[in-house]
Design a protein around this motif. Structure first.
Motif, mmCIF file in Angstrom:
data_model
loop_
_atom_site.group_PDB
_atom_site.id
_atom_site.type_symbol
_atom_site.label_atom_id
_atom_site.label_comp_id
_atom_site.label_asym_id
_atom_site.label_seq_id
_atom_site.Cartn_x
_atom_site.Cartn_y
_atom_site.Cartn_z
ATOM 1 N N ARG A 1 -11.479 -2.690 2.057
ATOM 2 C CA ARG A 1 -10.678 -1.473 2.146
ATOM 3 C C ARG A 1 -11.195 -0.372 1.230
ATOM 4 O O ARG A 1 -11.194 0.800 1.570
ATOM 5 C CB ARG A 1 -9.270 -1.862 1.672
ATOM 6 N N ARG A 2 -11.597 -0.804 0.019
ATOM 7 C CA ARG A 2 -11.897 0.173 -1.008
ATOM 8 C C ARG A 2 -13.359 0.587 -0.953
ATOM 9 O O ARG A 2 -14.169 0.132 -1.718
ATOM 10 C CB ARG A 2 -11.552 -0.404 -2.365
ATOM 11 N N THR A 3 -13.686 1.428 -0.035
ATOM 12 C CA THR A 3 -15.046 1.943 0.030
ATOM 13 C C THR A 3 -15.126 3.155 -0.888
ATOM 14 O O THR A 3 -14.117 3.539 -1.471
ATOM 15 C CB THR A 3 -15.388 2.367 1.465
ATOM 16 N N PRO B 1 0.840 -1.210 0.000
ATOM 17 C CA PRO B 1 0.000 0.000 0.000
ATOM 18 C C PRO B 1 0.872 1.256 0.000
ATOM 19 O O PRO B 1 1.844 1.322 0.761
ATOM 20 C CB PRO B 1 -0.780 -0.109 1.321
ATOM 21 N N GLY B 2 0.562 2.175 -0.867
ATOM 22 C CA GLY B 2 1.277 3.451 -0.882
ATOM 23 C C GLY B 2 2.568 3.456 -1.691
ATOM 24 O O GLY B 2 3.250 4.472 -1.781
ATOM 25 N N VAL B 3 2.922 2.346 -2.314
ATOM 26 C CA VAL B 3 4.182 2.282 -3.072
ATOM 27 C C VAL B 3 4.116 3.133 -4.348
ATOM 28 O O VAL B 3 5.149 3.525 -4.890
ATOM 29 C CB VAL B 3 4.536 0.805 -3.395
ATOM 30 N N GLY B 4 2.881 3.420 -4.788
ATOM 31 C CA GLY B 4 2.734 4.299 -5.964
ATOM 32 C C GLY B 4 2.121 3.612 -7.176
ATOM 33 O O GLY B 4 2.316 4.062 -8.311
ATOM 34 N N CYS C 1 12.324 3.970 -11.051
ATOM 35 C CA CYS C 1 11.375 4.877 -11.706
ATOM 36 C C CYS C 1 10.926 5.950 -10.748
ATOM 37 O O CYS C 1 10.997 5.769 -9.527
ATOM 38 C CB CYS C 1 10.094 4.121 -12.084
ATOM 39 N N SER C 2 10.425 7.018 -11.282
ATOM 40 C CA SER C 2 9.650 7.944 -10.471
ATOM 41 C C SER C 2 8.299 8.130 -11.148
ATOM 42 O O SER C 2 8.200 8.809 -12.170
ATOM 43 C CB SER C 2 10.349 9.297 -10.333
ATOM 44 N N ALA C 3 7.296 7.490 -10.581
ATOM 45 C CA ALA C 3 5.956 7.608 -11.148
ATOM 46 C C ALA C 3 5.501 9.064 -11.068
ATOM 47 O O ALA C 3 4.883 9.591 -11.991
ATOM 48 C CB ALA C 3 4.984 6.692 -10.407
ATOM 49 N N LEU C 4 5.865 9.702 -9.948
ATOM 50 C CA LEU C 4 5.418 11.073 -9.711
ATOM 51 C C LEU C 4 5.948 12.009 -10.793
ATOM 52 O O LEU C 4 5.246 12.905 -11.250
ATOM 53 C CB LEU C 4 5.908 11.528 -8.325
ATOM 54 N N LYS C 5 7.210 11.798 -11.196
ATOM 55 C CA LYS C 5 7.814 12.677 -12.203
ATOM 56 C C LYS C 5 7.782 12.065 -13.594
ATOM 57 O O LYS C 5 8.419 12.595 -14.507
ATOM 58 C CB LYS C 5 9.252 12.979 -11.799
ATOM 59 N N VAL D 1 -3.997 -4.005 -14.529
ATOM 60 C CA VAL D 1 -4.775 -4.489 -13.379
ATOM 61 C C VAL D 1 -3.982 -4.249 -12.101
ATOM 62 O O VAL D 1 -2.919 -4.830 -11.901
ATOM 63 C CB VAL D 1 -5.096 -5.998 -13.492
ATOM 64 N N GLU D 2 -4.506 -3.386 -11.238
ATOM 65 C CA GLU D 2 -3.832 -3.076 -9.974
ATOM 66 C C GLU D 2 -4.332 -3.992 -8.864
ATOM 67 O O GLU D 2 -5.523 -4.266 -8.756
ATOM 68 C CB GLU D 2 -4.111 -1.604 -9.586
ATOM 69 N N THR D 3 -3.404 -4.486 -8.059
ATOM 70 C CA THR D 3 -3.838 -5.172 -6.852
ATOM 71 C C THR D 3 -2.884 -4.823 -5.732
ATOM 72 O O THR D 3 -1.713 -4.531 -5.971
ATOM 73 C CB THR D 3 -3.929 -6.702 -7.043
ATOM 74 N N SER E 1 -1.077 3.436 -8.235
ATOM 75 C CA SER E 1 -2.027 4.265 -8.986
ATOM 76 C C SER E 1 -1.304 5.401 -9.709
ATOM 77 O O SER E 1 -1.622 5.722 -10.864
ATOM 78 C CB SER E 1 -3.100 4.830 -8.048
ATOM 79 N N THR E 2 -0.328 5.984 -9.039
ATOM 80 C CA THR E 2 0.441 7.070 -9.653
ATOM 81 C C THR E 2 1.179 6.550 -10.889
ATOM 82 O O THR E 2 1.228 7.201 -11.938
ATOM 83 C CB THR E 2 1.449 7.647 -8.635
ATOM 84 N N MET E 3 1.725 5.331 -10.772
ATOM 85 C CA MET E 3 2.434 4.710 -11.903
ATOM 86 C C MET E 3 1.474 4.430 -13.060
ATOM 87 O O MET E 3 1.810 4.660 -14.226
ATOM 88 C CB MET E 3 3.094 3.405 -11.438
#
Ligand SMILES: Nc1nc2c(ncn2[C@@H]2O[C@H](COP(=O)(O)OP(=O)(O)OP(=O)(O)O)[C@@H](O)[C@H]2O)c(=O)[nH]1
Ligand SMILES: [Mg+2]
Length: 330
Positions: free
Chosen positions: A98-100, A66-69, A241-245, A155-157, A71-73
């Motif tokens: 979790r995903r409400t 969780p939080g590794v990035g 990688c930097s998903a953010l950038k 597909v994200e998990t 969705s951003t990636m």
């Protein structure tokens, strides 16, 4: 055995999905996710009717803590790909509760660019249920998206529990995101997930994290699994990688394509897909056979008693299994 002829409703839906109509696609996915048996029949007929238009997409699974990035990636990668003229569908497998509603919104804001991209389609995970059930719905959804012309499926998990295996089983390429911290994380990753990885991406390789990310990548690269990869024609690369950038995202994608080319040439991709299809069939059959355990009132009421009797040693497990099977058969 021939499939039943599609009804005119199903034919119309199929035609509109093939034409890429997003609203129809969304409605059809809702049918797939529905628990009503008439909806399920329509959904099954629909996937059958669309079968010839499926299977052409590049299917990529993405996991990580969780939080590794993730969705951003996905936002960065998806935007790169739609920029190249591809159509990208983003799906998720998250069987936890979790995903409400709130975090679906949060996800959309982390995928802000894709959420507003006409060539991207984002569908959150089906509501919580058994992992088998959630994964089955995501697979069917993937087929519909392919029929609607999406040629990349992401597909994200989340990287906890069994859902990675389910996602690795529905994709061609399995991407594991890791954090620059290494150490403990490497230990955690060693426990199985990494064996599924076709590539490890150390994300957040930016700012102060950069040196640590490079060290982590070197450590992952030396990990034992790299020496025993899933395919004789592919050793999983480890990149930063930097998903953010949006840095390193093009290199990431070129590895996916390289993998695809090699495994297509060796015939492994077709073999993997074939095995996956058969496995899905069995999983769906199991889900279907066991469905009454979750929906039938009498059964649901009887199970806790039977379990308690078995736990207390008053009822032999074999007898209990017979009793439950008899109720299922009724
Ligand atoms: N510095 C930096 N931060 C990042 C990067 N990628 C993601 N983040 C941040 O990390 C946080 C989590 O990102 P998400 O993309 O939501 O992570 P996730 O893995 O999808 O999280 P879950 O879906 O909750 O498991 C956000 O605050 C992002 O802005 C990156 O490459 N560099
Ligand atoms: Mg996410």
């Amino acid at each position: 055995m021939a499939a039943p002829p599609p009804s005119s409703d199903v034919e119309r839906l199929a035609r509109e999905i093939r034409a890429g109509e997003r609203n129809v696609l969304s409605r059809a996915i809702t049918l797939i996710e529905s628990k009503r048996s008439d909806h399920r029949h329509t959904a099954a007929a629909l996937t059958q009717a669309l079968l010839d238009a499926t299977g052409k997409a590049v299917r990529v699974g993405i996991t990580g803590a969780p939080g590794v990035g993730k969705s951003t990636m996905i936002d960065a990668l998806g935007t790169l790909l739609t920029g190249q003229g591809r159509k990208v569908a983003v799906l998720a497998v998250d069987p936890s509760s979790r995903r409400t509603g709130g975090s679906i919104l949060a996800d959309k804001t982390r995928m802000a660019r894709l959420a507003n991209d006409a060539n991207a389609f984002i569908r959150p995970s089906p509501a919580s249920g058994t992992l088998g059930g959630v994964a089955a719905k995501t697979r069917e959804t993937m087929l519909l998206c392919e029929a609607a012309g999406y040629n990349v499926i992401l597909v994200e998990t989340v990287g906890v529990g069994q859902s990675e295996i389910a996602v690795a089983d529905m994709t061609d390429f399995f991407l594991v995101l890791a954090l620059p911290g290494a150490g403990d994380e490497l230990q955690a990753l060693k426990k199985g997930v990494v064996e599924l990885a076709d590539m490890i991406v150390v994300n957040k390789a930016d700012g102060d994290n950069l040196p640590r990310a490079r060290i982590a990548a070197a450590e992952y690269g030396a990990a034992p699994h790299i020496l025993s990869p899933r395919s004789p024609n592919w050793s999983p690369p480890v990149i930063t990688c930097s998903a953010l950038k949006s840095e390193g995202v093009e290199a990431l994608w070129s590895h996916v394509l390289d993998h695809r080319q090699r495994l297509t040439a060796s015939g492994e991709l077709a073999a993997r897909r074939g095995e996956q299809q058969v496995k899905w069939m069995w999983t769906m059959l199991e889900e279907r056979l066991f469905a009454p355990l979750r929906s039938d009132r009498t059964l649901k009421a009887a199970l806790p008693r039977i379990e308690a009797e078995v736990a207390a040693g008053r009822l032999a497990p074999a007898t209990a299994a017979e009793e439950i099977a008899a109720m299922l058969a009724r």
